[in-house]
Design an enzyme around this catalytic site. Structure first.
Site, mmCIF file in Angstrom:
data_model
loop_
_atom_site.group_PDB
_atom_site.id
_atom_site.type_symbol
_atom_site.label_atom_id
_atom_site.label_comp_id
_atom_site.label_asym_id
_atom_site.label_seq_id
_atom_site.Cartn_x
_atom_site.Cartn_y
_atom_site.Cartn_z
ATOM 1 N N CYS A 50 0.360 -1.109 -0.193
ATOM 2 C CA CYS A 50 -0.022 -0.076 0.216
ATOM 3 C C CYS A 50 0.698 0.975 0.038
ATOM 4 C CB CYS A 50 -1.291 -0.458 1.389
ATOM 5 S SG CYS A 50 -2.653 -1.078 0.868
ATOM 6 N N CYS B 179 -6.046 5.617 8.117
ATOM 7 C CA CYS B 179 -6.008 3.648 7.510
ATOM 8 C C CYS B 179 -6.835 3.856 8.817
ATOM 9 C CB CYS B 179 -4.114 3.315 8.739
ATOM 10 S SG CYS B 179 -4.084 4.468 9.956
HETATM 11 S S1 SF4 Z 1 -3.243 -2.982 7.267
HETATM 12 FE FE1 SF4 Z 1 -3.853 -1.845 5.242
HETATM 13 S S2 SF4 Z 1 -1.613 -0.637 5.251
HETATM 14 FE FE2 SF4 Z 1 -1.710 -2.391 5.138
HETATM 15 S S3 SF4 Z 1 -2.104 -3.864 4.249
HETATM 16 FE FE3 SF4 Z 1 -4.123 -3.928 4.739
HETATM 17 S S4 SF4 Z 1 -5.005 -2.236 3.589
HETATM 18 FE FE4 SF4 Z 1 -2.774 -2.170 2.583
#
Ligand code: SF4
Ligand code: SF4
Lengths: 550, 417
Positions: free
Chosen positions: B381, B406
């Site tokens: 990401c 997030c």
């Molecule tokens: S936790 Fe959030 S940032 Fe990490 S891989 Fe999953 S979607 Fe992507």
């Protein structure tokens, strides 16, 4: 508004921590009175008649609405829900507790405010034109120079124990609205032929028991040498100023004793070592400070030449008296009159402060200025909104159309608060204002200034009419002076005669005012008439009234 | 000899001599509610002397300025009085073993100007001592005008005086007001570091088990460094989402090594992760904002909540500059959802500040920064960005601007406090 950066913030935070420690040692009995006194004074804490008094610095009189709200909230929580604006663009709390002061200062620090050097024998808060940055007659915006001076003089290690207090003012406009001729050190800013900013340097002015008009000791100081020259003046004063007699310790006594020329010579001798030295300012340093002043973007002047404002008579009167033109044609600066009936000049309650903050948010880009005449100013009001604003101010009682008129009296806290007072000047100022109100618009600009004792915090020496409290056999008596002015090079008022009883004062002041009305010629103001005819014709006013009482 | 505080170029400040016994202090009772005088007076324990405060120093006698000018024995120390004209010593201070300046009263500031002139004008480099009415509360200013030795008034406490030498870290005069842009930048960084230190000390003092939630970003490394430097009881933990770059994971070890302090590594619930992977696929976060948020929830938000349980405050490395959504970020706010205080001590730091700190304190940084990454999160990401792109352009770049948080720092959770 000046925006604090990390250095500014850190200094106030560390200052709070320092004063907290000092207060705690004092309260624990580890720090004696003599040692604590200069420390509390330089944090704004006085011991007054009834209680400690805390003076907060409002650098060059500029406040944000956020700061106004904090000041109001502090008044509610630590004091008796009101504040007092002083004649030096500062603010005072009259009843804080010693043990709370560091907490108040910590809260102030969160909105970029402090009380550093608002009292004590040091360089005090820097003052200037309340219309700085917007004034129509401004030649140079003085605020960045004020701020540079503020920073340099804040906690300057060499000049924290001067012979006596040291007040600095700047003016950058054609008209002097900062009373620079009655300051210990003042700078009158102008542009030379090449467009460079230069300064006239004035020293040794002051009021108090030995009023003096400042002398010009340099008339072409280049702005880059502001600090080096100030350092030379302060060092000369620190070395030579008298320390044996508190009443003879101000720089004005030194300048007078040596003569302005000799004082200038000694200063220049010291300056020769400093000029072009490390404290010489660069354009970059000035620009950096200037960039901290984030002013609202007012946009280009609109095409519409004349606004159609309502013709309501009270509104019109307010427009004439309380609204000031600024450089931008679509905007105006508005005076909020803190001279109201039955309320001490310069006082405002917490609720009123909150209302003012709210109004500043809606009408003046969240900015308020404090005038040394103890009124407030909204510097950025759109002309199109003046009527709306007037209606709101009127509802709050802040629209008395009396700016620079007889009832716009400057008055010190006097016997109601100040331990040094001989007289209770505040109630008297109310009676004088009441007496003159019926004729005040006919009288036009008339500056009445009243002090409770010879310390002259009410600036009576530079009042068109000055009133001074003196004590006589346990009673309040008053001396009356005429013909002083704080602007146009300044002039000290002349004493009319012997002290008179408090009860006679309103009639005497009216008598003086009527003398002017009888004597004036084509469009003269009070002070114009005085300048033409002198003090003599005003003297009978004093006597007539005395005889009337007898 | 009474207490002597000395600043030594090599050894720093130290105290010699012995304190004088003084009567036990009597606390002051403020009684300022009513009228009249506000308090009982505390009287100074030590009366100011009428004449010079001393006639000798450790190694011999003092001579007055007058006597010295008239030809005092070689090796004599000079004792200056407030009214003396220091400039009389011009060109003659080379081999004076000690110059002392007598302060008769706390409020008589002439001695400060004496010191300035001796140091700056006469270039006197030898020891310069303040004697007489010298209290702990003056030593900071005295040191700044050039005194390096302070014979404290007999009632003074040495420790208080020693501490007072550090009262202000970045005074205005000199570099700050009139210096060059570089001077000013250095002063600003000094001030920011000191403000960070003060904020962290305050957090450590006023909370129960406060913690830094470190993503091992440069910002978090700065805060972790300050915590370790000040040896504060603030825990540091990091969330291992299971999708981090190996470079990031390596930093955990490097940090432990560097500071000798524990970093707790918090992992997501294994069951929830495998459930997500089987139902939606390992990289399902590219498909929709909902699935992305769900993944973040499982791998970050839930573990964070677990790690914060039982604490009364947490610390983050968020900065206002990082994103439009962070423009009004306060330095402290109430995290209502987690019912705890949240601190963002770097709120007003710029990226340049962060790098300058890293450089000054030589702290380990994620090597991905060198490769154009600005904001480093999970490997799938996060991507490198061009220098002209918005710093947040490297996170969840396939989504709209305004959804790109997030869930750790959503504004709805918090309000300014
Ligand atoms: S936790 Fe959030 S940032 Fe990490 S891989 Fe999953 S979607 Fe992507
Ligand atoms: S003029 Fe006198 S009475 Fe008035 S505030 Fe000043 S010191 Fe007090």
């Amino acid at each position: 508004m000046y925006r604090y950066d990390a250095v500014d913030r850190l200094i106030v935070e560390e200052r709070v921590a320092q004063f907290r420690d000092q207060t705690e040692r004092y309260l624990a009995g580890l720090l004696d009175e003599d040692a604590f006194k200069p420390l509390r004074l330089q944090n704004g804490l006085y011991i007054q008649k009834h209680a400690p008094m805390l003076r907060i610095a409002i650098p060059y009189g500029v406040l944000s609405s956020e700061q106004v709200r904090m000041l109001s909230s502090i008044a509610r929580r630590y004091d008796r829900s009101y504040v007092h604006f002083t004649t030096r663009q500062n603010l005072q709390y009259n009843w804080p507790k010693v043990e709370d002061v560091w907490k108040i200062l910590a809260e102030l620090a969160t909105v970029s405010m402090h009380a550093i050097q608002t009292s004590g024998s040091c360089v005090r808060n820097i003052t200037t034109d309340p219309f700085a940055g917007v004034a129509a007659d401004e030649i140079v915006d003085p605020r960045p120079y004020c701020e540079i001076m503020r920073q340099w003089s804040t906690l300057h290690p060499e000049f924290a124990a001067l012979p006596r207090k040291f007040k600095v003012a700047f003016n950058g406009a054609k008209e002097d609205r900062a009373a620079i001729y009655v300051h210990d050190l003042a700078f009158d800013l102008y542009r030379d032929q090449a467009g460079e900013v230069r300064m006239k340097v004035l020293v040794g002015g002051g009021q108090g028991r030995t009023p003096r008009i400042a002398a010009v000791i340099k008339d072409d100081l280049h702005w880059t040498e502001l600090l080096t020259y100030s350092e030379a003046v302060l060092r000369t004063y620190n070395k030579l100023g008298r320390r044996d007699n508190i009443f003879k310790a101000r720089i004005k006594i030194q300048v007078e004793a040596l003569g302005a020329e000799e004082f200038a010579r000694l200063t220049n001798e010291e300056w020769a070592h400093l000029k072009n030295g490390p404290n010489t300012l660069t354009q970059e340093a000035l620009d950096r400070v200037a960039a901290h002043f984030v002013d609202p973007v007012l946009g280009a002047p609109s095409e519409a030449a004349s606004q159609n404002l309502p013709t309501d008579a009270r509104f019109r009167e307010w427009m004439t008296q309380n609204v000031v033109d600024v450089r931008h044609p679509d905007y105006a600066a508005v005076n909020i009159s803190l001279k109201r009936k039955d309320i001490a000049p310069g006082d405002a309650t917490s609720d009123e402060m909150d209302a003012i903050a709210d109004i500043a948010d809606r009408y003046s880009f969240s900015e308020v200025r404090v005038n040394h005449t103890q009124n407030l100013v909204l510097p950025y009001v759109a002309r199109a909104k003046l009527f709306e604003l007037w209606a709101e101010l009127d509802k709050l009682g802040f629209a008395r159309p009396n700016i620079s008129l007889a009832s716009d009296i400057i008055c010190c806290p006097g016997g109601d608060f100040c331990s040094l007072a001989n007289a209770r000047s505040i109630p008297l100022s109310a009676r004088v204002a009441e007496r003159l109100e019926p004729i005040e618009s006919e009288l036009g600009p008339l500056a009445i200034k009243m002090s409770g004792c010879i310390n002259a915090c009410g600036h009576h020496h530079v009042g068109h009419i000055g009133i001074l409290g003196v004590e006589k056999g346990g009673e309040d008596w008053y001396q009356v002076l005429v013909g002083g002015r704080a602007d146009k090079g300044g002039r000290l008022a002349s004493l009319l005669g012997k002290a008179v009883r408090e009860d006679d004062i309103p009639a005497i002041v009216e008598g003086i005012a009527r003398t002017y009305l009888n004597q004036r010629q084509n469009g003269e103001t009070f002070i114009d008439t005085f300048e033409r005819i002198g003090a003599e014709p005003f003297k009978p006013a004093l006597e007539i009234s005395e005889q009337a009482q007898a | 000899m009474s207490l002597l505080l000395e600043i030594d170029a090599q050894k720093g400040a130290l105290i010699r001599g012995e304190a004088v016994e003084r009567p036990a202090p009597k606390p002051v009772k403020p009684a300022n509610e009513g009228a009249g005088d506000v308090r009982r007076k505390i009287v100074p324990v030590v009366k100011p002397p009428a004449g010079p405060s001393a006639s000798e120093w450790e190694n011999g006698a003092y001579v007055s300025l007058q006597n010295w000018l008239e030809g005092a024995p070689k090796g004599a120390a000079i004792l200056l009085q407030p009214a003396d004209d220091v400039r009389a010593l011009e060109g003659r201070v080379g081999d004076v073993p000690l110059i002392s300046v007598d302060f008769h009263r706390i409020g008589d500031g002439r001695g400060y100007t004496h010191a300035f002139l001796l140091r700056k004008r006469l270039n006197y480099a030898g020891p310069l001592r303040a004697i007489g009415a010298v209290t702990a509360d003056q030593v900071f200013a005295l040191a700044r005008v050039g005194f390096d030795s302070f014979a404290l008034r007999a009632d003074q406490n040495g420790e208080t005086a020693l501490a007072a030498l550090g009262t202000f870290s970045v005074p205005y005069q000199g570099a700050v007001v009139a210096g060059t842009a570089a001077d000013r930048e250095a002063a600003l960084l000094d001030a920011k570091v000191r403000l960070l230190d003060l904020a962290l000390k305050n957090i450590a003092m006023s909370h129960n088990r406060p913690a830094l939630a470190s993503s091992l970003s440069a910002e978090d490394m700065v805060i972790a460094d300050a915590i370790a430097r000040l040896n504060l009881p603030i825990d540091v933990f990091t969330l291992d989402t299971g999708r981090l770059h190996s470079e990031t994971l390596d930093l955990v070890e490097a940090t432990k090594q560097r500071y000798g302090r524990e970093i707790e590594v918090v992992k997501p619930d294994a069951g929830a992760v495998s459930d997500y992977v089987t139902r939606h696929g390992a990289d399902a976060f590219y498909e929709s904002v909902e699935l992305r948020k769900l993944c973040c929830n499982i791998r970050k938000v839930a573990p964070l909540n677990t790690a914060l349980k039982g604490r009364s405050a947490w610390v983050t490395g968020q900065r206002r500059e990082q994103a439009v959504t962070r423009g009004a970020l306060p330095e402290t706010e109430r995290d209502a959802e987690r019912d705890m205080q949240k601190y963002n001590p770097l709120a007003d730091w710029t990226w340049t500040d962060v790098l300058a700190y890293a450089n000054r304190f030589d702290i380990p940084l994620n090597p991905l920064y060198q490769r154009g990454y600005v904001s480093i999160g999970c490997e799938p990401c996060t991507k490198a960005i061009r220098p002209d792109e918005d710093p947040r352009a490297g996170r969840w770049w396939w989504e709209n601007q305004d959804s790109r948080e997030c869930g750790l720092h959503t504004a709805a959770n918090t309000r300014a406090a």
